[in-house]
Motif scaffolding. Structure first.
Motif, PDB file in Angstrom:
ATOM      1  N   ALA A  66       0.830  -1.204   0.000  1.00 23.84           N
ATOM      2  CA  ALA A  66       0.000   0.000   0.000  1.00 23.84           C
ATOM      3  C   ALA A  66       0.868   1.260   0.000  1.00 23.84           C
ATOM      4  CB  ALA A  66      -0.930  -0.004   1.213  1.00 23.84           C
ATOM      5  N   LEU A  67       1.915   1.267   0.822  1.00 27.13           N
ATOM      6  CA  LEU A  67       2.808   2.426   0.860  1.00 27.13           C
ATOM      7  C   LEU A  67       3.415   2.675  -0.518  1.00 27.13           C
ATOM      8  CD1 LEU A  67       4.757   1.928   4.230  1.00 27.13           C
ATOM      9  CD2 LEU A  67       2.710   3.310   3.812  1.00 27.13           C
ATOM     10  N   LYS A  68       3.833   1.594  -1.177  1.00 27.58           N
ATOM     11  CA  LYS A  68       4.441   1.708  -2.508  1.00 27.58           C
ATOM     12  C   LYS A  68       3.447   2.235  -3.536  1.00 27.58           C
ATOM     13  CE  LYS A  68       7.940   1.057  -5.322  1.00 27.58           C
ATOM     14  NZ  LYS A  68       9.142   1.910  -5.186  1.00 27.58           N
ATOM     15  N   LEU A  69       2.203   1.784  -3.447  1.00 24.99           N
ATOM     16  CA  LEU A  69       1.189   2.190  -4.409  1.00 24.99           C
ATOM     17  C   LEU A  69       0.829   3.670  -4.277  1.00 24.99           C
ATOM     18  CD1 LEU A  69      -1.224  -0.885  -4.209  1.00 24.99           C
ATOM     19  CD2 LEU A  69       0.424  -0.372  -6.017  1.00 24.99           C
ATOM     20  N   HIS A  70       0.916   4.183  -3.063  1.00 25.92           N
ATOM     21  CA  HIS A  70       0.498   5.560  -2.799  1.00 25.92           C
ATOM     22  C   HIS A  70       1.604   6.591  -2.979  1.00 25.92           C
ATOM     23  CE1 HIS A  70      -3.617   5.169  -1.252  1.00 25.92           C
ATOM     24  NE2 HIS A  70      -3.246   4.072  -0.601  1.00 25.92           N
ATOM     25  N   ASN A  87       7.210   1.066  13.439  1.00 29.83           N
ATOM     26  CA  ASN A  87       7.899   0.360  14.520  1.00 29.83           C
ATOM     27  C   ASN A  87       8.188  -1.105  14.237  1.00 29.83           C
ATOM     28  OD1 ASN A  87       8.002   2.247  17.053  1.00 29.83           O
ATOM     29  ND2 ASN A  87       5.980   2.581  16.155  1.00 29.83           N
ATOM     30  N   TYR A  88       7.315  -1.782  13.491  1.00 25.70           N
ATOM     31  CA  TYR A  88       7.378  -3.238  13.446  1.00 25.70           C
ATOM     32  C   TYR A  88       7.450  -3.838  12.046  1.00 25.70           C
ATOM     33  CZ  TYR A  88       6.031  -2.748  18.343  1.00 25.70           C
ATOM     34  OH  TYR A  88       5.984  -2.396  19.678  1.00 25.70           O
ATOM     35  N   GLU A  89       7.814  -3.038  11.063  1.00 25.16           N
ATOM     36  CA  GLU A  89       7.937  -3.593   9.718  1.00 25.16           C
ATOM     37  C   GLU A  89       9.346  -3.428   9.182  1.00 25.16           C
ATOM     38  OE1 GLU A  89       4.576  -2.457   7.268  1.00 25.16           O
ATOM     39  OE2 GLU A  89       3.147  -3.137   8.801  1.00 25.16           O
ATOM     40  N   ALA A  90      10.310  -3.492  10.112  1.00 20.95           N
ATOM     41  CA  ALA A  90      11.748  -3.591   9.798  1.00 20.95           C
ATOM     42  C   ALA A  90      12.263  -2.480   8.889  1.00 20.95           C
ATOM     43  CB  ALA A  90      12.041  -4.968   9.177  1.00 20.95           C
ATOM     44  N   GLY A  91      11.720  -1.289   9.050  1.00 25.10           N
ATOM     45  CA  GLY A  91      12.169  -0.174   8.215  1.00 25.10           C
ATOM     46  C   GLY A  91      11.765  -0.306   6.765  1.00 25.10           C
ATOM     47  N   GLY A  92      10.712  -1.075   6.522  1.00 23.74           N
ATOM     48  CA  GLY A  92      10.286  -1.351   5.150  1.00 23.74           C
ATOM     49  C   GLY A  92       9.876  -0.117   4.367  1.00 23.74           C
ATOM     50  N   ALA A  93       9.351   0.901   5.045  1.00 19.12           N
ATOM     51  CA  ALA A  93       8.922   2.110   4.337  1.00 19.12           C
ATOM     52  C   ALA A  93      10.092   2.740   3.583  1.00 19.12           C
ATOM     53  CB  ALA A  93       8.315   3.109   5.320  1.00 19.12           C
ATOM     54  N   SER A  94      11.244   2.795   4.240  1.00 16.32           N
ATOM     55  CA  SER A  94      12.419   3.367   3.577  1.00 16.32           C
ATOM     56  C   SER A  94      13.065   2.368   2.634  1.00 16.32           C
ATOM     57  CB  SER A  94      13.439   3.843   4.621  1.00 16.32           C
ATOM     58  OG  SER A  94      13.830   2.784   5.463  1.00 16.32           O
ATOM     59  N   PHE A  95      13.117   1.098   3.022  1.00 18.91           N
ATOM     60  CA  PHE A  95      13.790   0.083   2.210  1.00 18.91           C
ATOM     61  C   PHE A  95      13.028  -0.196   0.910  1.00 18.91           C
ATOM     62  CE2 PHE A  95      14.907  -4.204   0.889  1.00 18.91           C
ATOM     63  CZ  PHE A  95      16.279  -4.238   1.062  1.00 18.91           C
ATOM     64  N   ASN A  96      11.727  -0.370   1.014  1.00 17.87           N
ATOM     65  CA  ASN A  96      10.931  -0.761  -0.158  1.00 17.87           C
ATOM     66  C   ASN A  96      10.468   0.420  -1.002  1.00 17.87           C
ATOM     67  OD1 ASN A  96      10.858  -3.631   0.457  1.00 17.87           O
ATOM     68  ND2 ASN A  96       9.434  -3.113   2.107  1.00 17.87           N
ATOM     69  N   SER A  97      10.116   1.508  -0.351  1.00 20.77           N
ATOM     70  CA  SER A  97       9.509   2.626  -1.071  1.00 20.77           C
ATOM     71  C   SER A  97      10.361   3.880  -1.105  1.00 20.77           C
ATOM     72  CB  SER A  97       8.144   2.965  -0.448  1.00 20.77           C
ATOM     73  OG  SER A  97       7.249   1.880  -0.599  1.00 20.77           O
ATOM     74  N   GLY A  98      11.433   3.915  -0.326  1.00 19.72           N
ATOM     75  CA  GLY A  98      12.287   5.098  -0.313  1.00 19.72           C
ATOM     76  C   GLY A  98      11.610   6.322   0.259  1.00 19.72           C
ATOM     77  N   ILE A  99      10.686   6.094   1.202  1.00 21.36           N
ATOM     78  CA  ILE A  99       9.950   7.211   1.792  1.00 21.36           C
ATOM     79  C   ILE A  99      10.302   7.354   3.272  1.00 21.36           C
ATOM     80  CG2 ILE A  99       8.021   7.043   0.176  1.00 21.36           C
ATOM     81  CD1 ILE A  99       6.429   5.607   2.378  1.00 21.36           C
TER      82      ILE A  99
END
Length: 338
Positions: A66-70, A87-99
């Motif tokens: 969802a973060l990537k799509l938006h 807190n609990y998705e292993a820094g995925g927002a920055s790793f996967n989407s660069g946000i």
């Protein structure tokens, strides 16, 4: 008798759920030929009044998609400091989407429309562009708190006024719906995308579903593939989800009542300094400063009771499908002995 209250994810499929899984009709879902998966996705899309739904192996993957799509790289999502995506998705927002995440200091994981408005970055090239607001209902670190729906509507207005996406991490949305008497359609009308979990609370062994509007969901299956989430004959797992939707939602009221029972006993103990308000199935409490957390946990373990530490003398219990009446009575007896 082991009493495991670490999470509502520790449950095992019921006999009825196992029967449904073993009799499921399956196909290759990568080709969209698994009839049971298709049926689950269609059912959830209809429940929320949305055109699209997609099955995922985990809630984190659904949220990350969802973060990537938006968003696009360098942009920013507004969320609470307690948010699961932070807190609990292993820094995925920055790793996967660069946000990046603009964290709001809300109350028990919840914030207001005015706080969202203040968190939106100015429209200048040297600021990260704000493009998404993310909400978690119920709030995990907030102790299973349920959002006020009127506030969610006010936040939606802010999103519309500033052309922001609106995503709901509904990992425990089922608990909120049961407790507040709200409907899936209400949430579908409000949010652009919604992730719902089938294992937390509903007793499935695996699975979350991302539901959303046509335009934002058109690349969801592509992102799922990139993240390694495409699967084959997963109708066995989707069948568990269909069974849970039929049999395990209304009974969440029982989990909520047991959680309140636990909170009432904890509130009377001299070794407990605070019990967070209990609305659903999560009990968060804090030990007095002179009480050794490790020793307290070990005393419970010695009696075959498992709970989880949140750090700083804060502890958590989560009631669930496999937490029986007999276990409940046993736990209350043990707690009363402290």
């Amino acid at each position: 008798m082991i009493i495991d209250l670490r999470s509502d994810t520790v449950t095992k499929p019921t006999e009825g759920m196992l029967d449904a899984m073993m009799s499921a009709e399956v196909g290759d879902d990568v080709f969209k030929e698994d009839p049971t998966v298709n049926r689950l996705e269609e059912r959830l899309a209809k429940m929320f009044g949305k055109p699209k739904a997609l099955f995922f192996p985990s809630g984190s993957m659904a949220n990350q998609t969802a973060l990537k799509l938006h968003t696009n790289p360098s942009e920013q999502v507004i969320c609470d400091k307690y948010a699961h995506i932070y807190n609990y998705e292993a820094g995925g927002a920055s790793f996967n989407s660069g946000i990046s995440c603009h964290l709001i200091h809300g109350h028990r994981g919840m914030f207001t429309a005015s706080q969202v408005k203040e968190a939106i970055n100015p429209d200048a090239f040297y600021y990260s562009q704000t493009t998404l607001v993310e909400v978690e209902n119920t709030t995990n670190k907030g102790g299973g708190a349920c959002w006020d729906f009127d506030e969610l509507k006010k936040i939606k207005t802010v999103c519309d006024d500033h052309n922001l996406g609106y995503h709901l991490d509904g990992a425990r949305l089922w608990n909120a719906l049961v407790e507040k008497g709200e409907t899936t359609q209400q949430y579908g009308d409000l949010f652009d995308t919604i992730s719902v979990c089938l294992s937390k609370g509903l007793g499935c062994p695996i699975g979350s579903v991302l539901i959303g509007d046509e335009e934002v969901m058109k690349n969801a299956i592509r992102v799922r593939k990139i993240l390694g989430g495409n699967m084959r004959q997963i109708g066995y797992l989707a069948a568990a989800g269909l069974y849970a939707l039929d049999h395990h939602i209304d009974r969440l009221k029982e989990d909520h009542k047991k959680a309140r029972d636990i909170g009432a006993v904890l509130s009377e103990l001299s070794i407990i300094s605070k019990v967070e308000p209990i609305e659903t199935n999560i009990v968060i409490f804090e030990l007095e400063s002179h009480v050794d957390e490790s020793e307290f946990l070990q005393q419970l373990l010695n009696k075959d009771i498992r709970i989880i530490s949140m750090g700083s003398n804060k502890l958590r219990m989560v009631t669930h499908l496999d937490y029986t009446n007999a276990m409940h009575e046993r736990l209350l007896d043990v707690l009363n002995d402290f």
